[in-house]
Motif scaffolding. Structure first.
Motif, PDB file in Angstrom:
ATOM      1  N   VAL A  26     -50.522   5.300  -1.664  1.00 30.81           N
ATOM      2  CA  VAL A  26     -50.297   6.696  -1.339  1.00 30.81           C
ATOM      3  C   VAL A  26     -48.816   7.009  -1.136  1.00 30.81           C
ATOM      4  O   VAL A  26     -48.306   8.025  -1.635  1.00 30.81           O
ATOM      5  N   GLN A  27     -48.096   6.159  -0.411  1.00 29.25           N
ATOM      6  CA  GLN A  27     -46.687   6.412  -0.156  1.00 29.25           C
ATOM      7  C   GLN A  27     -45.878   6.424  -1.446  1.00 29.25           C
ATOM      8  O   GLN A  27     -45.002   7.264  -1.639  1.00 29.25           O
ATOM      9  N   SER A  28     -46.179   5.496  -2.330  1.00 33.14           N
ATOM     10  CA  SER A  28     -45.484   5.452  -3.619  1.00 33.14           C
ATOM     11  C   SER A  28     -45.804   6.694  -4.444  1.00 33.14           C
ATOM     12  O   SER A  28     -44.939   7.248  -5.128  1.00 33.14           O
ATOM     13  N   MET A  29     -47.057   7.129  -4.358  1.00 35.19           N
ATOM     14  CA  MET A  29     -47.466   8.325  -5.092  1.00 35.19           C
ATOM     15  C   MET A  29     -46.715   9.555  -4.596  1.00 35.19           C
ATOM     16  O   MET A  29     -46.275  10.400  -5.375  1.00 35.19           O
ATOM     17  N   LEU A  30     -46.566   9.674  -3.280  1.00 35.19           N
ATOM     18  CA  LEU A  30     -45.845  10.806  -2.707  1.00 35.19           C
ATOM     19  C   LEU A  30     -44.392  10.830  -3.187  1.00 35.19           C
ATOM     20  O   LEU A  30     -43.864  11.874  -3.579  1.00 35.19           O
ATOM     21  N   LYS A  31     -43.743   9.687  -3.157  1.00 36.82           N
ATOM     22  CA  LYS A  31     -42.344   9.602  -3.583  1.00 36.82           C
ATOM     23  C   LYS A  31     -42.213   9.903  -5.074  1.00 36.82           C
ATOM     24  O   LYS A  31     -41.296  10.609  -5.507  1.00 36.82           O
ATOM     25  N   LEU A  32     -43.138   9.376  -5.860  1.00 39.36           N
ATOM     26  CA  LEU A  32     -43.097   9.609  -7.298  1.00 39.36           C
ATOM     27  C   LEU A  32     -43.336  11.084  -7.615  1.00 39.36           C
ATOM     28  O   LEU A  32     -42.685  11.665  -8.495  1.00 39.36           O
ATOM     29  N   GLY A  33     -44.258  11.702  -6.863  1.00 40.54           N
ATOM     30  CA  GLY A  33     -44.515  13.125  -7.059  1.00 40.54           C
ATOM     31  C   GLY A  33     -43.309  13.986  -6.731  1.00 40.54           C
ATOM     32  O   GLY A  33     -43.039  14.982  -7.410  1.00 40.54           O
ATOM     33  N   GLY A  46     -29.777   2.735  -2.257  1.00 42.42           N
ATOM     34  CA  GLY A  46     -30.421   2.309  -1.023  1.00 42.42           C
ATOM     35  C   GLY A  46     -31.812   2.894  -0.858  1.00 42.42           C
ATOM     36  O   GLY A  46     -32.476   3.259  -1.824  1.00 42.42           O
ATOM     37  N   SER A  47     -32.244   2.999   0.378  1.00 37.78           N
ATOM     38  CA  SER A  47     -33.617   3.421   0.683  1.00 37.78           C
ATOM     39  C   SER A  47     -33.744   4.898   1.065  1.00 37.78           C
ATOM     40  O   SER A  47     -34.834   5.360   1.377  1.00 37.78           O
ATOM     41  N   ASN A  48     -32.633   5.621   1.059  1.00 33.94           N
ATOM     42  CA  ASN A  48     -32.664   7.039   1.429  1.00 33.94           C
ATOM     43  C   ASN A  48     -33.245   7.852   0.272  1.00 33.94           C
ATOM     44  O   ASN A  48     -32.586   8.083  -0.744  1.00 33.94           O
ATOM     45  N   HIS A  49     -34.486   8.283   0.445  1.00 35.70           N
ATOM     46  CA  HIS A  49     -35.185   8.976  -0.633  1.00 35.70           C
ATOM     47  C   HIS A  49     -34.546  10.322  -0.954  1.00 35.70           C
ATOM     48  O   HIS A  49     -34.495  10.742  -2.124  1.00 35.70           O
TER      49      HIS A  49
END
Length: 215
Positions: free
Chosen positions: A97-104, A60-63
């Protein structure tokens, strides 16, 4: 009466592999699918112990749940294969930016899992990995996968769609090995030369179960 004696042939000496010099884990971070691979280096020989993915699409979407899955699976792999070092690809700075934060965060959790087992890590830029494996820093995923299949004997994967994510991680591990001077020349077989020698080659995939690490 003379007794003849038949001499039995002397058995050939057992072929022993040189001791493993190093086990390297490679990781290609992702928030939906994270590729990983483990290689074992014995002199000039490189064995691929495993290459596969951590698939988090069903979470799901829960990071936070995905980060926990990365950490848990990384610890399982570390305890199974006992890598000496981690090689991990740096995030690509071409996404939002949001994708970068999650990937980091995903990258950081993978690193933290290794550090919790006292395993050092090295980070490599995507272009560095591609350059080391194919001779071109602008190579795409398919080109990297083809070169790896030419260079290494790869155990099969359980599902073909996993292939490119897993081979990306394998490329990171191999790049780390090359950077330590354990290969004659990183990227010595250029992608152009490979295409010249293999006209009509397509992306190779496989669907059978992956091999486990030899005991």
């Amino acid at each position: 009466m003379a007794v003849s004696h038949t001499l039995l042939p002397t058995p050939a000496p057992l072929q022993r592999l040189p001791p493993a010099e190093k086990v390297i884990m490679g990781v290609d971070p992702g928030t939906q699918i994270m590729g990983y691979a483990v290689i074992e280096v014995r002199g000039q020989r490189i064995d691929v112990l495993c290459y596969d993915v951590i698939n988090m699409k069903a979470l799901g979407s829960n990071h936070a749940v995905k980060l926990k899955r990365i950490f848990t699976r990384m610890l399982e792999l570390i305890d199974e294969y006992l890598p000496d070092e981690l090689a991990i690809e740096a995030p690509f700075y071409g996404v939002n930016v949001q994708s970068m934060l999650k990937l980091g965060r995903a990258q950081g959790v993978a690193i933290a899992a290794c550090l919790s087992r006292d395993i050092p890590f090295v980070e490599y830029a995507p272009t560095k990995v591609k350059q080391a494996v194919t001779g071109s820093g602008s190579a795409d995923k398919e080109q990297v996968a083809r070169m790896l299949r030419q260079t290494l004997t790869l155990p099969p994967l359980e599902e073909a769609p996993k292939f490119l994510d897993a081979t990306d991680a394998l490329a990171v591990a191999l790049c780390h090995h090359y950077q330590q001077g354990n290969n004659v020349k990183a990227g010595s077989k250029s992608w152009g030369k490979f295409l010249e020698d293999n006209p009509g080659r397509t992306v190779a995939t496989t669907t059978t179960k992956k091999s486990a690490r030899p005991k």
